[in-house]
Scaffold this motif. Structure first.
Motif, PDB file in Angstrom:
ATOM      1  N   LEU A 148      54.366  33.106  30.387  1.00 29.67           N
ATOM      2  CA  LEU A 148      53.070  33.633  29.953  1.00 29.67           C
ATOM      3  C   LEU A 148      53.309  34.958  29.245  1.00 29.67           C
ATOM      4  O   LEU A 148      53.999  35.840  29.766  1.00 29.67           O
ATOM      5  CB  LEU A 148      52.121  33.810  31.154  1.00 29.67           C
ATOM      6  N   GLU A 149      52.766  35.074  28.034  1.00 28.95           N
ATOM      7  CA  GLU A 149      52.912  36.309  27.261  1.00 28.95           C
ATOM      8  C   GLU A 149      51.667  37.167  27.425  1.00 28.95           C
ATOM      9  O   GLU A 149      50.556  36.720  27.186  1.00 28.95           O
ATOM     10  CB  GLU A 149      53.153  35.971  25.778  1.00 28.95           C
ATOM     11  N   LEU A 150      51.886  38.395  27.855  1.00 32.10           N
ATOM     12  CA  LEU A 150      50.775  39.320  28.097  1.00 32.10           C
ATOM     13  C   LEU A 150      50.875  40.472  27.112  1.00 32.10           C
ATOM     14  O   LEU A 150      51.945  40.736  26.575  1.00 32.10           O
ATOM     15  CB  LEU A 150      50.890  39.905  29.508  1.00 32.10           C
ATOM     16  N   PHE A 181      55.536  44.470  22.275  1.00 35.46           N
ATOM     17  CA  PHE A 181      55.937  45.710  22.930  1.00 35.46           C
ATOM     18  C   PHE A 181      56.202  46.826  21.922  1.00 35.46           C
ATOM     19  O   PHE A 181      56.836  46.619  20.892  1.00 35.46           O
ATOM     20  CB  PHE A 181      57.170  45.521  23.825  1.00 35.46           C
ATOM     21  N   GLY A 182      55.714  48.001  22.269  1.00 39.12           N
ATOM     22  CA  GLY A 182      55.921  49.161  21.414  1.00 39.12           C
ATOM     23  C   GLY A 182      54.653  49.586  20.695  1.00 39.12           C
ATOM     24  O   GLY A 182      54.546  50.708  20.213  1.00 39.12           O
ATOM     25  N   THR A 183      53.669  48.674  20.650  1.00 34.62           N
ATOM     26  CA  THR A 183      52.429  49.005  19.938  1.00 34.62           C
ATOM     27  C   THR A 183      51.389  49.600  20.867  1.00 34.62           C
ATOM     28  O   THR A 183      50.438  50.228  20.428  1.00 34.62           O
ATOM     29  CB  THR A 183      51.807  47.756  19.277  1.00 34.62           C
ATOM     30  N   ILE A 196      57.499  41.853  35.481  1.00 32.83           N
ATOM     31  CA  ILE A 196      57.725  41.393  34.115  1.00 32.83           C
ATOM     32  C   ILE A 196      59.196  40.992  33.951  1.00 32.83           C
ATOM     33  O   ILE A 196      60.076  41.664  34.467  1.00 32.83           O
ATOM     34  CB  ILE A 196      57.409  42.538  33.115  1.00 32.83           C
ATOM     35  N   ASP A 197      59.438  39.888  33.248  1.00 37.31           N
ATOM     36  CA  ASP A 197      60.804  39.402  33.076  1.00 37.31           C
ATOM     37  C   ASP A 197      61.414  39.752  31.724  1.00 37.31           C
ATOM     38  O   ASP A 197      62.612  39.880  31.588  1.00 37.31           O
ATOM     39  CB  ASP A 197      60.846  37.882  33.241  1.00 37.31           C
ATOM     40  N   GLU A 198      60.540  39.838  30.699  1.00 38.51           N
ATOM     41  CA  GLU A 198      61.081  40.121  29.373  1.00 38.51           C
ATOM     42  C   GLU A 198      60.079  40.875  28.517  1.00 38.51           C
ATOM     43  O   GLU A 198      58.877  40.894  28.807  1.00 38.51           O
ATOM     44  CB  GLU A 198      61.534  38.820  28.667  1.00 38.51           C
ATOM     45  N   VAL A 199      60.592  41.521  27.485  1.00 40.42           N
ATOM     46  CA  VAL A 199      59.704  42.176  26.518  1.00 40.42           C
ATOM     47  C   VAL A 199      59.970  41.575  25.137  1.00 40.42           C
ATOM     48  O   VAL A 199      61.088  41.178  24.826  1.00 40.42           O
ATOM     49  CB  VAL A 199      59.910  43.716  26.457  1.00 40.42           C
ATOM     50  N   LYS A 200      58.901  41.505  24.367  1.00 41.72           N
ATOM     51  CA  LYS A 200      59.037  41.055  22.980  1.00 41.72           C
ATOM     52  C   LYS A 200      58.779  42.257  22.082  1.00 41.72           C
ATOM     53  O   LYS A 200      57.683  42.825  22.095  1.00 41.72           O
ATOM     54  CB  LYS A 200      58.022  39.952  22.673  1.00 41.72           C
ATOM     55  N   ILE A 201      59.797  42.642  21.340  1.00 36.85           N
ATOM     56  CA  ILE A 201      59.645  43.778  20.424  1.00 36.85           C
ATOM     57  C   ILE A 201      58.650  43.379  19.347  1.00 36.85           C
ATOM     58  O   ILE A 201      58.802  42.333  18.709  1.00 36.85           O
ATOM     59  CB  ILE A 201      60.976  44.149  19.735  1.00 36.85           C
ATOM     60  N   ASP A 202      57.622  44.180  19.148  1.00 34.02           N
ATOM     61  CA  ASP A 202      56.583  43.822  18.188  1.00 34.02           C
ATOM     62  C   ASP A 202      57.160  43.645  16.789  1.00 34.02           C
ATOM     63  O   ASP A 202      58.046  44.382  16.362  1.00 34.02           O
ATOM     64  CB  ASP A 202      55.483  44.871  18.155  1.00 34.02           C
TER      65      ASP A 202
END
Ligand code: C2E
Ligand code: MG
Ligand code: MG
Ligand code: MG
Length: 291
Positions: A148-150, A181-183, A196-202
């Motif tokens: 799930l992406e939050l 992530f980052g925004t 949280i398991d992972e981050v997606k760099i915007d």
């Protein structure tokens, strides 16, 4: 929708409904029927391992093929669905399509994870965890195959309550990914408190990497910090080879973007996967077949 009283004091209403508001109103009333008619569908965008280039998951992205307006981007109707209280319905609809797809892969012995975007509003729905649990059960898909992406805002706004929801979701075995992530205004240390398991760099940073040292520096910093906190990192918006190489060299774990593939309708994803060598099992220990 109607505004203005005449100078005389006698109400003389005149409509100020511009084209855009009219369109919003129409879309709002048509959303549910559009789902029933199948005008709302999903596409899947592959995400690959940055080192091996194996496909590791797909992100489910919603699309609306409108009979009059043509193709409508999610950025236009997700927010609308939130405002008119239909985002839960839309989320269930997308989750259903994603898990149905995942199930069909499992039937072919392919354990490929699917990611579904969760709007901020969804985390405040008291029955969210139950609905996700039931959807997994209905399709007989193990939680381990769902991501799930939050977005940052949704978990930081009310981090105590959303922390509980996230913990309950996590307990279903699924993975939680921090999108764009980052925004936002959360820090990685805040994320540490959450499961949280992972981050997606915007993609705004990733798109600029090839031409801007500043963007590259941000990406590098996010990757290093995230790894130090035990998080995996996905870069979204990878459009060129230079960016791909930079990210790989920085140790970014996974890549997503037009360079790898655009979001694809189901059938085309199938051929995309077949054209590549080897789908790696996303579940450790699950037997997998090489395509
Ligand atoms: P997102 O979750 O950050 O998804 C990534 C967006 O970036 C997608 O746009 C994708 O098509 C686009 N993208 C992927 N690779 C590239 C690239 O290399 N370059 C560029 N320029 N763009 C790339 P899309 O499909 O228009 O979705 C926009 C946003 O709408 C998503 O951003 C997500 O926040 C939201 N969304 C999409 N589907 C859903 C859904 O089912 N539920 C919810 N709640 N939100 C959704
Ligand atoms: Mg996303
Ligand atoms: Mg994103
Ligand atoms: Mg985005």
């Amino acid at each position: 929708l109607l505004a203005g009283a005449g100078k005389s004091g006698v109400a003389s209403y005149h409509p100020v409904l511009d084209q855009q508001s009219l369109r919003r109103l129409q879309l709002g009333t048509e959303l549910e029927q559009a789902m029933a008619d199948g005008d709302i569908s999903v596409v899947f965008q592959p995400i690959i391992d940055a080192r091996t280039s194996d496909i590791v998951s797909v992100e489910t992205l919603v699309r609306w093929a409108h009979p009059r307006y043509g193709s409508i981007a999610p950025d236009e109707f997700i927010h609308l669905a939130e405002q008119i209280g239909r985002i839960g319905l839309l989320t269930d609809y997308v989750l259903d399509l994603a898990l149905a797809r995942c199930r069909r892969w499992l039937d072919q012995d392919i354990a490929l994870s699917v990611a579904v975007n969760l709007s901020a509003r969804c985390l405040t729905e008291p029955d969210l965890v139950d609905r996700v649990r039931r959807a997994l059960r209905r399709h007989a898909v193990p939680g381990e195959l769902l991501i799930l992406e939050l977005t940052e805002g949704s978990v930081v706004d009310d981090s105590v309550r959303s922390g509980t929801v996230l913990a309950d979701l996590h307990a279903l075995g699924l993975r939680l990914s921090m999108d764009d992530f980052g925004t936002g205004y959360s820090s990685l240390s805040q994320l540490r408190q959450l499961p949280i398991d992972e981050v997606k760099i915007d993609k705004s940073f990733v798109l600029g990497m090839a031409t801007s040292q500043g963007e590259s520096f941000i990406a590098r910093s996010i990757i290093e910090l995230a790894h130090n906190l035990g998080l995996r990192v996905v870069a979204e918006g990878v459009e060129d080879e230079l960016t791909r190489n930079l990210l790989a060299e920085m140790g970014c774990d996974k890549l997503q973007g037009f360079l790898v593939s655009r979001p694809l309708p189901d059938q085309r994803l199938e051929s995309w996967i077949l054209a590549r060598t080897g789908v790696r099992s996303a579940v450790p220990g699950t037997p997998h077949r090489r395509l």
